[in-house]
Design an enzyme around this catalytic site. Sequence first.
Site, PDB file in Angstrom:
ATOM      1  N   GLU A  21       8.419 -14.681 -11.262  1.00 49.73           N
ATOM      2  CA  GLU A  21       7.505 -13.422 -10.790  1.00 49.73           C
ATOM      3  C   GLU A  21       6.802 -12.830 -11.580  1.00 49.73           C
ATOM      4  O   GLU A  21       5.912 -11.945 -11.325  1.00 49.73           O
ATOM      5  CB  GLU A  21       8.661 -12.321  -9.997  1.00 49.73           C
ATOM      6  CG  GLU A  21       8.775 -12.761  -8.405  1.00 49.73           C
ATOM      7  CD  GLU A  21      10.323 -11.615  -8.049  1.00 49.73           C
ATOM      8  OE1 GLU A  21       9.918 -11.142  -6.652  1.00 49.73           O
ATOM      9  OE2 GLU A  21      11.576 -11.616  -9.120  1.00 49.73           O
ATOM     10  N   CYS A  28       0.824  -1.106  -0.317  1.00 46.31           N
ATOM     11  CA  CYS A  28      -0.175   0.047   0.513  1.00 46.31           C
ATOM     12  C   CYS A  28       0.827   1.070  -0.148  1.00 46.31           C
ATOM     13  O   CYS A  28       1.998   1.151   0.764  1.00 46.31           O
ATOM     14  CB  CYS A  28      -0.847   0.625   1.171  1.00 46.31           C
ATOM     15  SG  CYS A  28      -1.832  -1.375   1.041  1.00 46.31           S
ATOM     16  N   ASN A  36      -2.028   2.029   6.036  1.00 43.04           N
ATOM     17  CA  ASN A  36      -0.795   0.731   5.254  1.00 43.04           C
ATOM     18  C   ASN A  36      -0.151  -0.419   6.374  1.00 43.04           C
ATOM     19  O   ASN A  36      -0.245   0.206   7.025  1.00 43.04           O
ATOM     20  CB  ASN A  36       0.028   1.362   4.724  1.00 43.04           C
ATOM     21  CG  ASN A  36       1.589   0.372   4.293  1.00 43.04           C
ATOM     22  OD1 ASN A  36       0.945  -0.369   4.291  1.00 43.04           O
ATOM     23  ND2 ASN A  36       2.527   1.427   4.122  1.00 43.04           N
ATOM     24  N   GLY A  37      -0.811  -1.070   6.280  1.00 42.70           N
ATOM     25  CA  GLY A  37      -0.346  -2.499   7.514  1.00 42.70           C
ATOM     26  C   GLY A  37      -1.820  -3.287   7.742  1.00 42.70           C
ATOM     27  O   GLY A  37      -1.981  -2.881   7.386  1.00 42.70           O
ATOM     28  N   LYS A  74      12.950 -14.859 -10.503  1.00 39.59           N
ATOM     29  CA  LYS A  74      13.119 -13.783 -11.375  1.00 39.59           C
ATOM     30  C   LYS A  74      11.629 -13.882 -12.667  1.00 39.59           C
ATOM     31  O   LYS A  74      10.982 -13.406 -13.002  1.00 39.59           O
ATOM     32  CB  LYS A  74      13.928 -14.029 -12.075  1.00 39.59           C
ATOM     33  CG  LYS A  74      14.528 -12.130 -12.064  1.00 39.59           C
ATOM     34  CD  LYS A  74      14.669 -10.920 -11.285  1.00 39.59           C
ATOM     35  CE  LYS A  74      13.674 -11.280  -9.866  1.00 39.59           C
ATOM     36  NZ  LYS A  74      14.214 -10.623  -8.442  1.00 39.59           N
ATOM     37  N   ARG A  87       4.021  -0.456  -4.443  1.00 44.93           N
ATOM     38  CA  ARG A  87       4.026  -0.765  -3.151  1.00 44.93           C
ATOM     39  C   ARG A  87       3.056  -1.511  -3.729  1.00 44.93           C
ATOM     40  O   ARG A  87       1.680  -2.134  -2.160  1.00 44.93           O
ATOM     41  CB  ARG A  87       3.647  -0.039  -2.758  1.00 44.93           C
ATOM     42  CG  ARG A  87       4.429   1.168  -2.520  1.00 44.93           C
ATOM     43  CD  ARG A  87       4.726   2.092  -1.107  1.00 44.93           C
ATOM     44  NE  ARG A  87       4.694   1.546   0.145  1.00 44.93           N
ATOM     45  CZ  ARG A  87       5.673   1.282   0.690  1.00 44.93           C
ATOM     46  NH1 ARG A  87       6.956   1.085   0.077  1.00 44.93           N
ATOM     47  NH2 ARG A  87       5.314   0.663   1.979  1.00 44.93           N
ATOM     48  N   LYS A 107       6.178  -4.758  -3.590  1.00 49.83           N
ATOM     49  CA  LYS A 107       8.049  -4.525  -3.871  1.00 49.83           C
ATOM     50  C   LYS A 107       8.192  -4.608  -1.798  1.00 49.83           C
ATOM     51  O   LYS A 107       9.627  -5.020  -1.682  1.00 49.83           O
ATOM     52  CB  LYS A 107       8.024  -3.624  -4.453  1.00 49.83           C
ATOM     53  CG  LYS A 107       9.909  -3.243  -4.207  1.00 49.83           C
ATOM     54  CD  LYS A 107      10.585  -2.468  -5.341  1.00 49.83           C
ATOM     55  CE  LYS A 107      11.730  -2.511  -6.085  1.00 49.83           C
ATOM     56  NZ  LYS A 107      12.405  -3.839  -5.614  1.00 49.83           N
ATOM     57  N   GLU A 156      17.855 -17.218  -7.423  1.00 47.15           N
ATOM     58  CA  GLU A 156      17.400 -16.225  -7.860  1.00 47.15           C
ATOM     59  C   GLU A 156      16.927 -15.959 -10.068  1.00 47.15           C
ATOM     60  O   GLU A 156      15.398 -15.739  -9.573  1.00 47.15           O
ATOM     61  CB  GLU A 156      18.802 -15.781  -7.917  1.00 47.15           C
ATOM     62  CG  GLU A 156      18.132 -13.802  -8.385  1.00 47.15           C
ATOM     63  CD  GLU A 156      16.988 -13.001  -7.408  1.00 47.15           C
ATOM     64  OE1 GLU A 156      16.199 -14.060  -6.933  1.00 47.15           O
ATOM     65  OE2 GLU A 156      16.447 -11.946  -8.311  1.00 47.15           O
ATOM     66  N   HIS A 194      17.235 -36.592  -7.640  1.00 47.39           N
ATOM     67  CA  HIS A 194      16.007 -36.818  -5.809  1.00 47.39           C
ATOM     68  C   HIS A 194      14.849 -36.634  -6.523  1.00 47.39           C
ATOM     69  O   HIS A 194      14.290 -36.232  -5.567  1.00 47.39           O
ATOM     70  CB  HIS A 194      16.834 -36.608  -4.852  1.00 47.39           C
ATOM     71  CG  HIS A 194      18.251 -37.005  -5.198  1.00 47.39           C
ATOM     72  ND1 HIS A 194      18.484 -38.224  -4.556  1.00 47.39           N
ATOM     73  CD2 HIS A 194      19.734 -36.274  -4.358  1.00 47.39           C
ATOM     74  CE1 HIS A 194      19.621 -38.421  -4.281  1.00 47.39           C
ATOM     75  NE2 HIS A 194      20.481 -36.944  -4.267  1.00 47.39           N
ATOM     76  N   TRP A 226      -2.369  -2.256  -1.298  1.00 47.66           N
ATOM     77  CA  TRP A 226      -2.418  -4.474  -2.416  1.00 47.66           C
ATOM     78  C   TRP A 226      -3.250  -5.019  -0.963  1.00 47.66           C
ATOM     79  O   TRP A 226      -2.515  -4.606   0.155  1.00 47.66           O
ATOM     80  CB  TRP A 226      -0.637  -4.389  -1.724  1.00 47.66           C
ATOM     81  CG  TRP A 226      -0.442  -5.678  -1.539  1.00 47.66           C
ATOM     82  CD1 TRP A 226       0.403  -6.658  -2.790  1.00 47.66           C
ATOM     83  CD2 TRP A 226      -0.283  -7.018  -1.227  1.00 47.66           C
ATOM     84  NE1 TRP A 226       0.678  -7.343  -2.951  1.00 47.66           N
ATOM     85  CE2 TRP A 226       0.037  -8.124  -1.935  1.00 47.66           C
ATOM     86  CE3 TRP A 226      -0.231  -7.021   0.562  1.00 47.66           C
ATOM     87  CZ2 TRP A 226       0.113  -9.359  -1.009  1.00 47.66           C
ATOM     88  CZ3 TRP A 226      -0.357  -8.160   0.978  1.00 47.66           C
ATOM     89  CH2 TRP A 226       0.067  -9.331   0.133  1.00 47.66           C
TER      90      TRP A 226
HETATM   91  C1  G6P Z   1       9.476  -8.881  -1.675  1.00 55.17           C
HETATM   92  C2  G6P Z   1       9.754  -8.241  -3.603  1.00 55.17           C
HETATM   93  C3  G6P Z   1      11.181  -8.953  -3.494  1.00 55.17           C
HETATM   94  C4  G6P Z   1      11.834  -8.930  -2.339  1.00 55.17           C
HETATM   95  C5  G6P Z   1      11.327  -8.876  -1.602  1.00 55.17           C
HETATM   96  C6  G6P Z   1      12.373  -8.668   0.067  1.00 55.17           C
HETATM   97  O1  G6P Z   1       8.659  -9.759  -2.090  1.00 55.17           O
HETATM   98  O2  G6P Z   1       8.437  -7.952  -4.151  1.00 55.17           O
HETATM   99  O3  G6P Z   1      11.677  -8.161  -4.840  1.00 55.17           O
HETATM  100  O4  G6P Z   1      12.967  -9.578  -2.963  1.00 55.17           O
HETATM  101  O5  G6P Z   1      10.545  -8.592  -0.831  1.00 55.17           O
HETATM  102  O6  G6P Z   1      11.954  -7.119   0.356  1.00 55.17           O
HETATM  103  P1  G6P Z   1      12.864  -6.380   0.979  1.00 55.17           P
HETATM  104  O7  G6P Z   1      13.087  -5.442   0.629  1.00 55.17           O
HETATM  105  O8  G6P Z   1      13.579  -7.051   2.418  1.00 55.17           O
HETATM  106  O9  G6P Z   1      14.367  -6.846  -0.124  1.00 55.17           O
END
Ligand code: G6P
Length: 612
Positions: A492, A2, A99-100, A489, A27, A607, A485, A508, A73
């Site tokens: 996501e 949010c 937000n929260g 990516k 956000r 994010k 990673e 396995h 969000w």
């Molecule tokens: C969310 C974001 C990711 C990020 C993760 C941790 O899931 O979409 O891209 O890696 O949070 O966030 P931070 O700000 O703690 O690195």
Amino acid sequence: MCGIVAYVGPRDAYPILMKGLHRLEYRGYDSAGICLLNHDIRVFKCKGKVSDLEEYLVGKDISGTIGMAHTRWATHGEPNQINAHPHFSQNKKVAIIHNGIIENYSVLRSELKKRGFHFTSETDTEVLVHLIEDIMTNEKVPVEEAVRIALNQVVGAYAIVILAKDYPDKIIAARKGSPMVIGIGKDEFFVASDATPLVEYTDNVVYMNDEEIAIIERKAKLKIKTIRNKDHTPYIQKLVMSLNEIEKGGFDHFMLKEIYEQPRSIRDSMRGRLHIDQGIVTLGGIQNYEQKLINAKRIIITACGTSWHAGLVGGYLIEDLARIPVEVEYSSEFRYRNPVISEEDVILAISQSGETADTLAAIELGKAKGATVLGICNVVGSSIARATHGGVYTHAGPEIGVASTKAFTAQVAVLTLLSLLLAEKKGTIPKSQFQKILLALNAIPEKVDRILKMSEKIRDIANIYKDVKNSIYLGRGYNFPVALEGALKLKEISYIHAEGYPAAEMKHGPIALIDEHMPVVFIATRRGIYNKVISNIEEVKARKGKIIAIVTEGDETVKKLADHYIEIPDTEEILVPLLATIPLQLLSYYIAVMRGCNVDQPRNLAKSVTVE
Ligand code: G6P
């Protein structure tokens, strides 16, 4: 999660609020809404993105020099117009954005219902605004006092802004657990979840602390008090952020811009820390804790998402170079599993945003048990940066694409510097090797640049695989976190199911999935466990899997086995993640774009995850 923005001053609030919402949209983007105040208090909101709200507002009365806006969000209640913020109190004289999460909302809701309040939404937020109205009416107190009393009854996390019809020149803002920054201009004030909405108007900012309430009045001074009614003097800081950093600068997406920024951002993360001429590494932010780190019985790395992957690389680096045992923990698991922590442990919290709720909670847990807690954060002044004893900023610059790219490589660069620093102080690596790695690290930005020049080839591979439903990413040693990673990516942003696995573990389980339709991305660079990875590639090939390999320049063996290959420059084994990640970011990006996905704002993600 949010985004919140508010404004009071001489200008029209609407354009400032909308521009701010666009910047905060990373956000959350389930719904958006705005509240404007002049003679009347007006709320407009709708399901969808900020651009949907803009369309919805055509022809509506958007006048006013005081207002607030929100991009959501969803946590409680589906993303629809009714659940969108702002929410009105029952008499429609008070409005709130939040937000929260209000954890005790159901108890408060039942009590308020008994007192005659009707709820229109399913949100936890609406409870708070009714409670404020209830207190204003019954206790005959001004809005700021009602907010203060109400917040004393709330359990949970919040960043809120309140506007009230009877207080047409006042913004009340408060925070606990969710970020909030106030910008102070000439005769005007801005409030936002981060500094991006106010960067072009002022560089004087106040980062609010937990349990603080800001009372912002037109043409008056900013007042801050705690929810226990103690006055606090606002601590005004200079904002270090430029407008260029938060705009797309000619790229189609923020994600692409951020991928291309990596030669610069990696360099910035090492600037003033990697001293090639003197052959040393310094990290000012943890200078006072160097001895503690050197003597640490154990280092616990805690993080979420992509930052957790950087943490895995960090774990390998610190054990490998500095010979200190490391455990790498998901913050969300660590905080709830009663971990054994002692005063001799050092906890390293990694976070791009510096706001991730689970990582913040892990930090508090570590501090309560007496551990030294250090942070690696990107956002200056963020909650994690402030909650830790010391730390290192990654200086990657604002990252706006929801999928993390340049923040990851900057985190890995900082962790490399940290491991080298500790190894050198502890004498766990020979001086010649130390110097060799420093030189190789210094050459990384230029090598990243070379990889970026291969985007055409990566795009061609993306075009071949854009319609697959599943994929597997495999790597060993330092390349195992890279495989995780790479897979993260892809899933996501393109919504293709992708699994990252240690290459040898494939037999396995995941090997059962391999057939002629399964693309398998191997990170098969020449240094490290190379021959064994070749055997793993053979195993996939024997089952007709399609192989996309990341190989070291000049490698002929893997090239011959693979259906497609992407060459990356050679470097020291421990530095390979900084290079091997780049083509995987581009591959995901191009696949997502070809599938018509919104790469900067993938569905359901946000994010900055400020809820548990
Ligand atoms: C969310 C974001 C990711 C990020 C993760 C941790 O899931 O979409 O891209 O890696 O949070 O966030 P931070 O700000 O703690 O690195």
